[in-house]
Write a protein that holds these residues in place. Sequence first.
Motif: not given
Length: 109
Positions: A24-33, A71-75, A101-109
Amino acid sequence: WAKENGMHISKFEVLEPLKEILPKLAGRPVYVTIDIDVLDPAHAPGTGTVDAGGITSRELLASIHEIARSEVNVVGADLVEVAPIYDPSEQTANTASKLIREMMLGWVK
């Protein structure tokens, strides 16, 4: 208040509800805390709010990887409540560094 304002809340479980909401969040900018005290104190005792019954570090890592595969766009993201002074074993700091580390490796595109 959160639900009335379009926020999704899941108590006690993380991975399975996350799998349901990510499409449901695909393509949307998302901030993860991520609050480190979501983990059971057996996995992260170094936090200001230790509470038994949290999830495992394995489930949290799987959740991070699930977000990376989506397909979430982690901003932006953060990891909060890590308090190394409360954990002389350094287990919490080591877990936190692995999570980041896993956040950076997986979410930074």
